[in-house]
Design an enzyme around this catalytic site. Structure first.
Site, PDB file in Angstrom:
ATOM      1  CB  SER A 178      -0.833   0.029   1.238  1.00  0.00           C
ATOM      2  OG  SER A 178      -1.760  -1.452   1.060  1.00  0.00           O
ATOM      3  NE  ARG A 193       4.106  10.492  -2.466  1.00  0.00           N
ATOM      4  CZ  ARG A 193       3.276  10.613  -3.412  1.00  0.00           C
ATOM      5  NH1 ARG A 193       3.743  10.631  -4.845  1.00  0.00           N
ATOM      6  NH2 ARG A 193       1.928  10.730  -3.190  1.00  0.00           N
ATOM      7  CG  ASP A 231      -4.427  -0.555   2.133  1.00  0.00           C
ATOM      8  OD1 ASP A 231      -4.859   0.354   1.356  1.00  0.00           O
ATOM      9  OD2 ASP A 231      -4.314  -0.110   3.473  1.00  0.00           O
TER      10      ASP A 231
END
Length: 498
Positions: A178, A193, A231
């Site tokens: 996630s 990132r 998620d």
């Protein structure tokens, strides 16, 4: 000079001496405190700053809907509307053994999920703690650690007993990762990132699924990485598997996000891939970025501006900074500090402890709101224990009312996001269920009720057709179901290139 209304002042005597005076409140405390009337006056000011009218909410929903549509039509938009390559809903007939791996902010969770069909499943899971060093160590080492934990888990769950894995059985795996990724297909993901305190070098800009596959080969594990998912997408699929009325999933925790099922014909940015226009695909909205940079639509106060300016990514995640559990306590603290600076609160007391950024946890707001005592003893406890500050009843009543304002605004803005998806997908008439998860939704008192109240304010009575419920485990069960769906789709030769 007359005694100051702030509770302290000074008078120069005929002899030239200065006499300091403190006006006492009705509570007859030793320290100067704000009176009930002063606190009521201030509360009115904050009510007007933090209250969202239904009209303003409808304007936000309109702007939000446009923003979602823009993200679907062009790549690299502020709300990126990421295609997940999860096609359609689970049938409920998915069965078999699947592994799920969830790389969270503090733990690595490994699950064995046995899907039994008809919305039923069994799950066995183990959590492995991640050290701060591992989160900053080389990326390939991090994935090696994931593979090691997986190896330990498989070994301890292999045998010939019921619910155990057979030796050498090849297992499809769903990997819940996630962190913001660009995905060209479901078993690939280029990390944009790191977030959640991770900083592992040699990972950003690389295919994390490829890196993890390398670790699986290194440990010769009988595992096939089938799907890399977020998620929120997992939450959508798991919640629909158990309750087929679920059409949207939302997370309201330390971050915030939503996922829903979109018609491929309404995702212009992938039209060149030749996917059937009547197909459906789950979209990971990454909606925490709504209204970032321009700040045209959301009602930001000066406190929100301070939170933004002092954050590690100023200008970004504007929606998230108004509603996520990471920031609500800080917004409350900034108001308190302003009142300290104005000489309204805690005169003559040492306030250095509460002046430290992010020291006021959002959990304190939930405790203050749910304090059942007449004297608000929970609030006395928070201020004396954590900040060494004495409070009067009038001040504690103000703190509770302020906590409610901040918490209520967060819930009402959350309902604007849900309403934008409902609006876009035309779900209002037939109604739908929204699977909701995250610490704010699960633990903050009245959060869910306030979201529902917000939906009614936006849509009128028809807003009652949209109901939120506790979501199913997205990063475990959802991940396994997506692995099962992807395996079946690939075996059927459907869009094998994604």
């Amino acid at each position: 000079m007359p005694a100051s209304r702030r509770g302290s002042g000074s008078v120069i005597l005929p002899s030239g001496q200065t006499l300091a005076i403190h006006t006492r409140t009705q509570d007859e405390e030793d320290l100067p405190h704000a009176t009930k009337k002063t606190m009521a006056d201030h509360l009115r000011k904050y009510e007007s700053l933090f209250t969202l009218t239904p009209q303003r909410m409808r304007m936000i929903v309109e702007a939000f809907t446009e923003c979602l549509e823009l993200g679907l039509s062009k790549p690299n938009q502020i709300v990126p509307m990421i295609p997940t390559w999860v096609f359609g809903w689970p049938t409920g007939k998915e069965t078999g053994d699947y592994l799920a791996l969830d790389l969270g902010g503090t733990n690595l969770r490994v699950c064995l999920v046995t899907l039994q069909g008809e919305g039923k499943f069994e799950i066995t899971q183990t959590k492995y703690r991640l050290s701060e060093e591992q989160k900053q160590d080389d990326g390939q080492k991090l994935f090696d650690f994931c593979a090691e934990c997986l190896q330990t888990f498989i070994e301890s769950n292999t045998g010939d007993g019921p619910g155990q894995l057979r030796p050498g059985q090849l297992l499809p795996l769903g990997f819940t990762f996630s962190y913001p990724c660009t995905q060209e297909r479901i078993d690939h993901g280029e990390l944009i990132r790191w977030t959640k305190g991770f900083g592992a070098p040699n990972t950003e800009g690389r295919d994390v699924a490829g890196m993890f596959k390398k670790s699986l080969e290194k440990y010769q594990l009988p595992v096939e990485l089938t799907a890399l998912i977020n998620d929120t997408t997992g939450t959508l699929i798991a919640s629909h598997y158990v309750n087929p009325r679920t059409k949207i999933a939302v997370i309201f925790g330390t971050g915030c996000n939503a996922a829903y099922m979109e018609r491929v014909k309404d995702i212009p940015k992938i039209s060149h891939l030749g996917i059937a226009s009547d197909a459906e695909m789950a979209i990971n909205c990454e909606w925490g970025a709504f209204d970032s940079f321009e700040h045209e639509h959301l009602p930001r106060t000066k406190y929100d501006a301070v939170v933004d300016d002092t954050s590690n990514k100023p200008g970004e995640q504007a929606f998230e900074k108004l509603i996520s559990g990471r920031y609500l306590g800080e917004i409350f603290r900034l108001v308190i500090c302003e009142l300290i600076d104005e000489g309204v609160l805690f005169l003559g007391q040492n306030t250095y402890k509460i002046e430290k950024p992010y020291c006021f946890d959002t959990a304190f707001l939930s405790l203050m709101e749910s304090d059942p005592t007449d004297e608000l003893l929970m609030i006395i406890g928070i201020f004396t224990h954590f900040f060494a500050l004495e409070t009067t009843l009038a001040e504690r009543q103000f703190f509770r009312a302020l906590a409610k304002l901040v918490g209520r605004r967060a819930a009402r803005l959350s309902s604007c996001g849900i309403a934008a998806i409902v609006n876009k997908m035309g779900l209002l008439e037939e109604g739908c269920s929204v699977g909701a998860d995250g610490s704010l939704y699960n633990k903050y008192p009245s959060f869910a009720e306030r979201v529902h109240e917000g939906l009614v304010d936006i849509f009128g009575d028809r807003g009652r057709n949209v109901i939120t419920h506790h979501a199913e485990d997205g990063s475990g069960v959802g991940s396994a179901i997506i692995a099962a769906m992807t395996k079946a789709r690939r075996e059927a030769g459907l869009y094998p290139n994604v």
